[in-house]
Write a protein that holds these residues in place. Structure first.
Motif, PDB file in Angstrom:
ATOM      1  N   ILE A  95       0.897  -1.070  -0.050  1.00 35.10           N
ATOM      2  CA  ILE A  95      -0.085  -0.017   0.064  1.00 35.10           C
ATOM      3  C   ILE A  95       0.900   1.429  -0.064  1.00 35.10           C
ATOM      4  CG2 ILE A  95      -1.995   1.198   1.099  1.00 35.10           C
ATOM      5  CD1 ILE A  95      -2.462  -1.354   2.612  1.00 35.10           C
ATOM      6  N   HIS A  96       0.913   2.028  -0.953  1.00 29.48           N
ATOM      7  CA  HIS A  96       1.738   3.076  -1.313  1.00 29.48           C
ATOM      8  C   HIS A  96       1.172   4.359  -0.455  1.00 29.48           C
ATOM      9  CE1 HIS A  96       4.449   1.802  -4.420  1.00 29.48           C
ATOM     10  NE2 HIS A  96       3.815   0.831  -3.775  1.00 29.48           N
ATOM     11  N   GLY A  97       2.029   5.303  -0.050  1.00 30.42           N
ATOM     12  CA  GLY A  97       1.265   6.424   0.536  1.00 30.42           C
ATOM     13  C   GLY A  97       1.358   6.541   2.318  1.00 30.42           C
ATOM     14  N   SER A  98       1.159   7.628   2.721  1.00 32.14           N
ATOM     15  CA  SER A  98       1.236   7.667   4.259  1.00 32.14           C
ATOM     16  C   SER A  98       0.150   6.861   4.814  1.00 32.14           C
ATOM     17  CB  SER A  98       1.298   9.223   4.639  1.00 32.14           C
ATOM     18  OG  SER A  98       2.378   9.732   4.152  1.00 32.14           O
ATOM     19  N   LYS A 137      10.768   0.492   0.425  1.00 35.09           N
ATOM     20  CA  LYS A 137      10.968   1.546  -0.552  1.00 35.09           C
ATOM     21  C   LYS A 137      10.039   1.586  -1.434  1.00 35.09           C
ATOM     22  CE  LYS A 137      15.879   1.945   0.423  1.00 35.09           C
ATOM     23  NZ  LYS A 137      17.335   1.942  -0.079  1.00 35.09           N
ATOM     24  N   ALA A 138       9.757   2.818  -1.790  1.00 33.69           N
ATOM     25  CA  ALA A 138       8.786   3.160  -2.932  1.00 33.69           C
ATOM     26  C   ALA A 138       9.068   4.601  -3.445  1.00 33.69           C
ATOM     27  CB  ALA A 138       7.227   2.873  -2.349  1.00 33.69           C
ATOM     28  N   ALA A 139       8.786   4.367  -4.913  1.00 36.40           N
ATOM     29  CA  ALA A 139       8.884   5.795  -5.554  1.00 36.40           C
ATOM     30  C   ALA A 139       7.937   6.810  -5.224  1.00 36.40           C
ATOM     31  CB  ALA A 139       8.873   5.340  -7.061  1.00 36.40           C
ATOM     32  N   LEU A 140       8.419   7.779  -5.139  1.00 38.51           N
ATOM     33  CA  LEU A 140       7.566   9.061  -5.205  1.00 38.51           C
ATOM     34  C   LEU A 140       6.912   9.099  -3.581  1.00 38.51           C
ATOM     35  CD1 LEU A 140       5.798   9.859  -8.580  1.00 38.51           C
ATOM     36  CD2 LEU A 140       7.879  10.922  -7.501  1.00 38.51           C
ATOM     37  N   SER A 141       7.585   8.452  -2.704  1.00 37.92           N
ATOM     38  CA  SER A 141       7.000   8.378  -1.463  1.00 37.92           C
ATOM     39  C   SER A 141       8.209   8.584  -0.347  1.00 37.92           C
ATOM     40  CB  SER A 141       6.233   7.048  -1.115  1.00 37.92           C
ATOM     41  OG  SER A 141       5.998   6.887   0.135  1.00 37.92           O
ATOM     42  N   VAL A 142       8.153   9.453   0.680  1.00 36.84           N
ATOM     43  CA  VAL A 142       9.146   9.877   1.662  1.00 36.84           C
ATOM     44  C   VAL A 142       9.120   8.661   2.657  1.00 36.84           C
ATOM     45  CG1 VAL A 142       9.486  11.276   3.524  1.00 36.84           C
ATOM     46  CG2 VAL A 142       8.514  12.222   1.569  1.00 36.84           C
ATOM     47  N   ARG A 143       7.944   8.276   2.966  1.00 39.37           N
ATOM     48  CA  ARG A 143       7.971   7.195   4.270  1.00 39.37           C
ATOM     49  C   ARG A 143       7.884   5.719   3.598  1.00 39.37           C
ATOM     50  NH1 ARG A 143       2.982   7.957   8.260  1.00 39.37           N
ATOM     51  NH2 ARG A 143       4.256   6.109   9.239  1.00 39.37           N
ATOM     52  N   GLY A 144       7.773   5.538   2.172  1.00 41.31           N
ATOM     53  CA  GLY A 144       7.800   4.311   1.612  1.00 41.31           C
ATOM     54  C   GLY A 144       6.500   3.670   1.533  1.00 41.31           C
ATOM     55  N   ALA A 145       6.224   2.245   1.188  1.00 42.78           N
ATOM     56  CA  ALA A 145       5.026   1.626   1.186  1.00 42.78           C
ATOM     57  C   ALA A 145       5.009   0.703   2.246  1.00 42.78           C
ATOM     58  CB  ALA A 145       4.977   1.041  -0.250  1.00 42.78           C
ATOM     59  N   VAL A 146       3.733   0.213   2.640  1.00 44.45           N
ATOM     60  CA  VAL A 146       3.605  -0.545   3.861  1.00 44.45           C
ATOM     61  C   VAL A 146       3.134  -1.894   2.839  1.00 44.45           C
ATOM     62  CG1 VAL A 146       2.123  -1.339   5.768  1.00 44.45           C
ATOM     63  CG2 VAL A 146       2.587   1.018   5.363  1.00 44.45           C
ATOM     64  N   ALA A 147       3.977  -3.082   3.446  1.00 44.19           N
ATOM     65  CA  ALA A 147       3.811  -4.254   2.803  1.00 44.19           C
ATOM     66  C   ALA A 147       3.048  -5.161   4.008  1.00 44.19           C
ATOM     67  CB  ALA A 147       5.044  -4.875   2.201  1.00 44.19           C
ATOM     68  N   ILE A 203      -7.765  -6.088   4.717  1.00 44.27           N
ATOM     69  CA  ILE A 203      -7.042  -5.161   5.230  1.00 44.27           C
ATOM     70  C   ILE A 203      -7.801  -3.839   5.364  1.00 44.27           C
ATOM     71  CG2 ILE A 203      -4.638  -3.844   5.037  1.00 44.27           C
ATOM     72  CD1 ILE A 203      -3.643  -6.200   3.247  1.00 44.27           C
ATOM     73  N   SER A 204      -7.520  -3.434   6.625  1.00 37.55           N
ATOM     74  CA  SER A 204      -8.244  -1.917   7.065  1.00 37.55           C
ATOM     75  C   SER A 204      -6.857  -1.067   7.482  1.00 37.55           C
ATOM     76  CB  SER A 204      -9.101  -1.951   8.009  1.00 37.55           C
ATOM     77  OG  SER A 204      -8.900  -2.685   9.157  1.00 37.55           O
ATOM     78  N   TYR A 205      -6.854   0.100   7.109  1.00 35.89           N
ATOM     79  CA  TYR A 205      -5.545   1.120   7.376  1.00 35.89           C
ATOM     80  C   TYR A 205      -6.211   2.500   7.701  1.00 35.89           C
ATOM     81  CZ  TYR A 205      -5.373   1.597   2.611  1.00 35.89           C
ATOM     82  OH  TYR A 205      -5.790   1.893   1.199  1.00 35.89           O
ATOM     83  N   ARG A 206      -5.590   3.420   8.365  1.00 30.85           N
ATOM     84  CA  ARG A 206      -6.129   4.683   8.400  1.00 30.85           C
ATOM     85  C   ARG A 206      -4.955   5.538   7.459  1.00 30.85           C
ATOM     86  NH1 ARG A 206      -9.807   5.897  12.147  1.00 30.85           N
ATOM     87  NH2 ARG A 206     -10.256   4.435  13.630  1.00 30.85           N
ATOM     88  N   THR A 207      -5.581   6.530   6.885  1.00 32.34           N
ATOM     89  CA  THR A 207      -4.899   7.352   6.014  1.00 32.34           C
ATOM     90  C   THR A 207      -5.441   8.994   5.983  1.00 32.34           C
ATOM     91  OG1 THR A 207      -3.896   7.566   3.667  1.00 32.34           O
ATOM     92  CG2 THR A 207      -6.216   6.845   3.809  1.00 32.34           C
ATOM     93  N   SER A 208      -4.729   9.939   5.501  1.00 31.79           N
ATOM     94  CA  SER A 208      -5.067  11.259   5.373  1.00 31.79           C
ATOM     95  C   SER A 208      -5.396  11.787   4.227  1.00 31.79           C
ATOM     96  CB  SER A 208      -4.075  12.106   6.302  1.00 31.79           C
ATOM     97  OG  SER A 208      -4.278  13.470   6.094  1.00 31.79           O
ATOM     98  N   PRO A 209      -6.392  12.395   3.919  1.00 31.46           N
ATOM     99  CA  PRO A 209      -6.558  13.235   2.644  1.00 31.46           C
ATOM    100  C   PRO A 209      -5.268  13.812   1.897  1.00 31.46           C
ATOM    101  CG  PRO A 209      -8.701  13.434   3.829  1.00 31.46           C
ATOM    102  CD  PRO A 209      -7.605  12.897   4.923  1.00 31.46           C
ATOM    103  N   PHE A 210      -4.587  14.362   3.039  1.00 27.38           N
ATOM    104  CA  PHE A 210      -3.320  15.261   2.534  1.00 27.38           C
ATOM    105  C   PHE A 210      -2.359  14.133   2.134  1.00 27.38           C
ATOM    106  CE2 PHE A 210      -5.435  17.857   5.647  1.00 27.38           C
ATOM    107  CZ  PHE A 210      -5.640  19.203   4.943  1.00 27.38           C
ATOM    108  N   ALA A 211      -2.463  12.742   2.441  1.00 26.23           N
ATOM    109  CA  ALA A 211      -1.193  12.111   1.947  1.00 26.23           C
ATOM    110  C   ALA A 211      -1.436  11.836   0.580  1.00 26.23           C
ATOM    111  CB  ALA A 211      -1.647  10.493   2.604  1.00 26.23           C
ATOM    112  N   LEU A 212      -2.457  12.351  -0.089  1.00 21.90           N
ATOM    113  CA  LEU A 212      -2.454  12.224  -1.635  1.00 21.90           C
ATOM    114  C   LEU A 212      -1.619  13.213  -2.276  1.00 21.90           C
ATOM    115  CD1 LEU A 212      -6.398  11.339  -2.150  1.00 21.90           C
ATOM    116  CD2 LEU A 212      -4.177   9.647  -2.625  1.00 21.90           C
TER     117      LEU A 212
END
Length: 617
Positions: free
Chosen positions: A375-378, A401-411, A431-440
């Motif tokens: 899952i890419h993004g914050s 590690k993931a492209a265009l991501s500071v924190r990488g991807a969750v595997a 899978i359920s997870y929390r994310t922020s709209p600003f992460a996009l």
């Protein structure tokens, strides 16, 4: 009749009351609750077994009617797998629904039974809790057991020619291996709805009894095993889910004997061969591709069969005969809206995805299964739910590690071994997870920052290069303008070299005082020439500076200052030479002074020569 059955071995273990007491006392602690009187009180009133071979695995459907003949409540029912069979039994599932074997929609009503190993006998013991407060005295209960086996069917003979027909052999016990006495039992073995053999009815079977049988039967289809099946899912919140499936399929049927003939393969109808693969993809699948280890296929087609799925047909370049294997991959993209949802009133996202292979086989035995969801993004808090029917052994959540991501991807990864996957059983990962709209905004901000740095670098480079790099016209103009001063410097260099040779010869030949007059006249002439060279260098430097060649002018001025030092050293050398010649004594100090002075002038001349050479170049 196209099948033959015979009794291979009959083993009946009759346990006395005291022997059974000792056996139960030695069982592992988790089963101490199953007391001796429970085992003697429970009776299998009727056992009906239907063993169905599908080409990859055998499905042993067991319908058991049990009765509590004792006076106390019994809370669990035990299922035993003999020590010699535990490597073949992949799953033991239990249900209390009488329709579980007839309706695929009720397959979810099966639950996996928990197992431990009896340390004394080596048998695998599955414990099934009895619902609704246990089984009361005198009550009966129907229990439905599904044992999925791999390896109890083998080719006979082991090898066959390309045009021959395949024959398989099933070997197993026609009796249900149980710690309870069985009053009535029968067993049926079938393939694809065709009855291949029936055994029983047996009556009053003692606990732990086995009766081995073998059945030979023809089987046209290939016997396939997946040595490896992996599914990798990459989720991007910018509108795409990519899925990659990896298969290593092996044909464990009768091995191909002799050479393979493409002509016979095309012209004849051969058995035990897999000509290609058929994949049932989700209806929204796009960007589909297939590749295998050989790197080529003969034909492939993608079509929409129904509204439920799309079909990809890929023909192998070489068919999969017995003993052969193929290593291939399939990839496709899916829209996130079909599998990724937003929990109302929160920032939590939920993802549910099927782990079933899209390779369309009714059942597929898998030796090694791996699944990975990236899952890419914050991503914040994350939870996962794994299917219980797959016997997942290990699972983990990590960052990569993931492209265009500071924190990488969750595997999220999980793996299992020795399982059987069926098209009739829905096995999914949630899978359920929390994310922020600003992460996009993370990816576009990184792209904007990279573009800004790129444009700034290009602009700076363009401005710097315009000042440092000369055009062809400017290079020609500057070269022509410098030709004259360069020629003058070269002339001065040649004249200095000539005069220094003359002074060297003059100093060498001047040995007696009678030559003093000649020596002075000659030395003065050389000094005049060197001073003229110095004056010429100063003039060249001044002219070059006025023409705009400041760098060249500075070099020439430095050369003139060095030549001035040389002239002064020569003057001192001439005076010193005169003093030495006119000295009355001929001591060694005279020679030493001459050698030291000559060495000093030589060093100065060498520095001047190097500088003039660089200047001329």
């Amino acid at each position: 009749m196209d099948c033959i059955s015979r009794s291979v071995q009959s083993k009946k273990a009759v346990h006395g009351f005291s022997t059974h007491i000792v056996f139960l006392l030695l069982m592992i602690p988790s089963f101490l609750a199953a007391s001796t009187k429970d085992s003697t009180a429970l009776v299998n009133q009727r056992i009906t077994r239907s063993i169905k071979f599908s080409g990859s695995a055998s499905f042993d459907e067991i319908s058991a009617t049990i009765q509590n003949t004792g006076s106390e409540t019994i809370n669990q029912y035990q299922i035993y797998v003999h020590e010699s069979d535990k490597s073949n039994v992949r799953h033991v599932l239990v249900s209390f629904d009488s329709n579980c074997f007839t309706q695929s929609s009720n397959a979810s009503k099966f639950i996996p039974a928990k197992s431990v190993i009896n340390e004394e006998s080596g048998d695998v013991v599955y414990s099934v809790p009895i619902k609704d407060g246990g089984l009361q005295a005198g009550e009966t209960l129907d229990i439905f057991i599904l044992m999925i086996r791999v390896g109890d069917v083998s080719p006979n003979p082991k090898e066959m020619k390309q045009s021959e027909k395949q024959t398989l052999t099933w070997t197993g016990s026609s009796l249900f291996y149980s710690p309870y006495k069985t009053m009535e039992e029968k067993c049926i073995f079938s393939t694809r709805g065709v009855n291949r053999g029936s055994f029983g009815p047996y009556e009053n079977t003692h606990p732990f009894s086995r009766d081995f049988q073998s059945i030979w039967f023809p089987f046209r289809e290939p016997v396939l095993i997946a040595d490896y099946y992996g599914k990798s899912v990459t989720i991007s919140h910018w509108g795409n889910i990519n899925v990659v499936e990896h298969y290593v399929i092996r044909n464990v049927g009768a091995r191909l004997k002799g050479e393979f003939s493409q002509v016979n393969h095309v012209s004849e109808e051969n058995q035990n061969v897999m000509n290609g693969a058929v994949f049932r993809l989700p209806p929204s699948a796009t960007n589909v591709y297939y590749r295998d280890a050989i790197g080529n296929i003969t034909t492939s087609s993608l079509k929409r069969a129904t509204f439920r799925y799309r079909v990809l047909e890929a023909a192998f370049r070489f068919p999969l005969y017995g003993g052969w294997k193929n290593d291939f991959w399939i990839s496709y993209d899916l829209p996130p809206g079909d599998f990724l949802g937003n929990v109302p009133g929160s920032t939590e996202m939920s993802f549910v995805f099927s782990l079933q292979p899209t390779l369309y086989l009714e059942h597929l035995a898998v030796n090694q299964f791996d699944v990975k969801v990236s899952i890419h993004g914050s991503i914040g808090e994350i939870r996962r739910e794994l299917p219980t029917l797959l016997n997942i052994k290990t699972s983990s959540i990590s960052r990569e590690k993931a492209a265009l991501s500071v924190r990488g991807a969750v595997a999220v990864t999980a793996n299992a071994k020795n399982i059987v996957m069926s098209q009739t059983r829905a096995e999914s990962i949630a899978i359920s997870y929390r994310t922020s709209p600003f992460a996009l905004l993370e990816a576009p901000l990184l792209v904007a920052a990279m573009l800004l740095i790129l444009f700034t670098t290009i602009m700076a480079y363009a401005r710097i290069s315009s000042n440092l790099v000369l055009s062809a016209e400017d290079t020609y103009r500057y070269t022509e303008a410098l030709q004259k001063p360069i020629a003058q410097v070269l002339g001065i260099e040649a004249l200095v070299k000539e005069k220094m040779k003359e002074i060297h010869v003059l100093l060498k030949d001047y040995k007696i005082p009678d030559q003093s007059k000649f020596f002075v006249e000659k030395a003065n002439g050389i000094l005049i020439s060197l001073n003229e060279c110095k004056a010429n260098l100063i003039e060249v430097a001044s002219t070059s500076r006025s023409d705009g060649f400041d760098g060249f002018s500075s070099l020439v001025e430095h050369a003139s200052r060095m030549l001035l030092l040389v002239v002064r050293d020569v003057e001192e050398l001439i005076a010193e030479k005169q003093t030495l010649v006119e000295m009355a004594d001929k001591s060694s100090s005279k020679d030493d002074r001459e050698i030291q002075f000559t060495s000093r002038i030589s060093e100065t001349l060498e520095q001047l020569r190097k500088h003039l050479s660089i200047l001329s170049e």
